[in-house]
Design a protein around this motif. Sequence first.
Motif, mmCIF file in Angstrom:
data_model
loop_
_atom_site.group_PDB
_atom_site.id
_atom_site.type_symbol
_atom_site.label_atom_id
_atom_site.label_comp_id
_atom_site.label_asym_id
_atom_site.label_seq_id
_atom_site.Cartn_x
_atom_site.Cartn_y
_atom_site.Cartn_z
ATOM 1 N N GLN A 278 0.843 -1.191 0.000
ATOM 2 C CA GLN A 278 0.000 0.000 0.000
ATOM 3 C C GLN A 278 0.878 1.240 0.000
ATOM 4 N N ALA A 279 0.736 2.027 -1.046
ATOM 5 C CA ALA A 279 1.465 3.294 -1.109
ATOM 6 C C ALA A 279 0.805 4.266 -0.141
ATOM 7 N N PRO A 280 1.570 5.186 0.445
ATOM 8 C CA PRO A 280 0.987 6.127 1.414
ATOM 9 C C PRO A 280 -0.193 6.930 0.865
ATOM 10 N N SER A 281 -0.197 7.192 -0.439
ATOM 11 C CA SER A 281 -1.264 8.012 -1.019
ATOM 12 C C SER A 281 -2.449 7.200 -1.522
ATOM 13 N N ASP A 282 -2.384 5.859 -1.449
ATOM 14 C CA ASP A 282 -3.458 5.019 -1.979
ATOM 15 C C ASP A 282 -4.370 4.501 -0.872
ATOM 16 N N ASP A 283 -5.613 4.244 -1.269
ATOM 17 C CA ASP A 283 -6.577 3.657 -0.332
ATOM 18 C C ASP A 283 -6.702 2.150 -0.525
ATOM 19 N N PHE A 284 -5.983 1.600 -1.483
ATOM 20 C CA PHE A 284 -6.106 0.184 -1.778
ATOM 21 C C PHE A 284 -4.728 -0.468 -1.845
ATOM 22 N N LEU A 285 -4.729 -1.788 -1.783
ATOM 23 C CA LEU A 285 -3.487 -2.547 -1.842
ATOM 24 C C LEU A 285 -3.137 -2.864 -3.290
ATOM 25 N N THR A 286 -1.862 -2.800 -3.605
ATOM 26 C CA THR A 286 -1.372 -3.164 -4.930
ATOM 27 C C THR A 286 -0.721 -4.533 -4.833
ATOM 28 N N PRO A 287 -1.199 -5.496 -5.623
ATOM 29 C CA PRO A 287 -0.603 -6.829 -5.550
ATOM 30 C C PRO A 287 0.791 -6.863 -6.175
ATOM 31 N N VAL A 288 1.616 -7.748 -5.651
ATOM 32 C CA VAL A 288 2.928 -8.026 -6.232
ATOM 33 C C VAL A 288 2.848 -9.455 -6.749
ATOM 34 N N ILE A 289 3.107 -9.613 -8.042
ATOM 35 C CA ILE A 289 2.970 -10.920 -8.682
ATOM 36 C C ILE A 289 4.345 -11.442 -9.048
ATOM 37 N N GLU A 290 4.548 -12.723 -8.821
ATOM 38 C CA GLU A 290 5.814 -13.356 -9.170
ATOM 39 C C GLU A 290 5.551 -14.522 -10.118
ATOM 40 N N PHE A 291 6.423 -14.646 -11.120
ATOM 41 C CA PHE A 291 6.379 -15.787 -12.031
ATOM 42 C C PHE A 291 7.809 -16.146 -12.405
ATOM 43 N N THR A 292 7.980 -17.281 -13.040
ATOM 44 C CA THR A 292 9.294 -17.712 -13.491
ATOM 45 C C THR A 292 9.333 -17.582 -15.004
ATOM 46 N N ASP A 293 10.341 -16.867 -15.530
ATOM 47 C CA ASP A 293 10.432 -16.688 -16.976
ATOM 48 C C ASP A 293 11.062 -17.921 -17.635
ATOM 49 N N ARG A 294 11.183 -17.881 -18.952
ATOM 50 C CA ARG A 294 11.718 -19.025 -19.709
ATOM 51 C C ARG A 294 13.113 -19.446 -19.269
ATOM 52 N N GLN A 295 13.914 -18.504 -18.788
ATOM 53 C CA GLN A 295 15.266 -18.812 -18.355
ATOM 54 C C GLN A 295 15.314 -19.333 -16.916
ATOM 55 N N GLY A 296 14.154 -19.462 -16.292
ATOM 56 C CA GLY A 296 14.097 -19.970 -14.927
ATOM 57 C C GLY A 296 14.314 -18.913 -13.861
ATOM 58 N N ARG A 297 14.344 -17.639 -14.279
ATOM 59 C CA ARG A 297 14.544 -16.542 -13.320
ATOM 60 C C ARG A 297 13.203 -16.110 -12.734
ATOM 61 N N PRO A 298 13.161 -15.870 -11.423
ATOM 62 C CA PRO A 298 11.942 -15.326 -10.831
ATOM 63 C C PRO A 298 11.811 -13.843 -11.197
ATOM 64 N N VAL A 299 10.607 -13.442 -11.549
ATOM 65 C CA VAL A 299 10.328 -12.053 -11.919
ATOM 66 C C VAL A 299 9.158 -11.580 -11.068
ATOM 67 N N ARG A 300 9.296 -10.388 -10.482
ATOM 68 C CA ARG A 300 8.209 -9.776 -9.715
ATOM 69 C C ARG A 300 7.779 -8.489 -10.394
ATOM 70 N N PHE A 301 6.473 -8.235 -10.388
ATOM 71 C CA PHE A 301 5.960 -6.991 -10.950
ATOM 72 C C PHE A 301 4.649 -6.622 -10.276
ATOM 73 N N ARG A 302 4.264 -5.373 -10.458
ATOM 74 C CA ARG A 302 2.984 -4.856 -9.969
ATOM 75 C C ARG A 302 2.124 -4.563 -11.192
ATOM 76 N N PRO A 303 0.890 -5.046 -11.210
ATOM 77 C CA PRO A 303 0.049 -4.824 -12.391
ATOM 78 C C PRO A 303 -0.303 -3.356 -12.577
#
Length: 108
Positions: free
Chosen positions: A23-48
């Motif tokens: 939750q950013a200080p200026s937001d009223d809602f939670l932002t999800p953090v999503i993790e997946f594994t790419d083709r090279q087997g590396r974990p990647v995290r991002f926010r939609p």
Amino acid sequence: MRLQARLRRYGVHAEGVVVDQEQAPSDDFLTPVIEFTDRQGRPVRFRPAATGTGLGLDLGAHVPVVYLPEQSESARVFTPKHRRSRIVGLFIGGVLFLGAAVLATLTR
């Protein structure tokens, strides 16, 4: 070519998991953090790009993800609700822009 078009054409699909909620200080809602594994087997995290309630991104949820193979940080959630929320935002922005243009024309 726009990112959305490139993702549609060249995107690699993967399954992501919501691993955190921030939750950013200026937001009223939670932002999800999503993790997946790419083709090279590396974990990647991002926010939609689309956030808010009703998008089905609770902690632990499994979500489809699409990303460009050479740019795994370009990942986007690939659900109809997320694709539609972007279109609705563009439509509302367009309507507001046209309304302002008409108002500026009428007040001259």
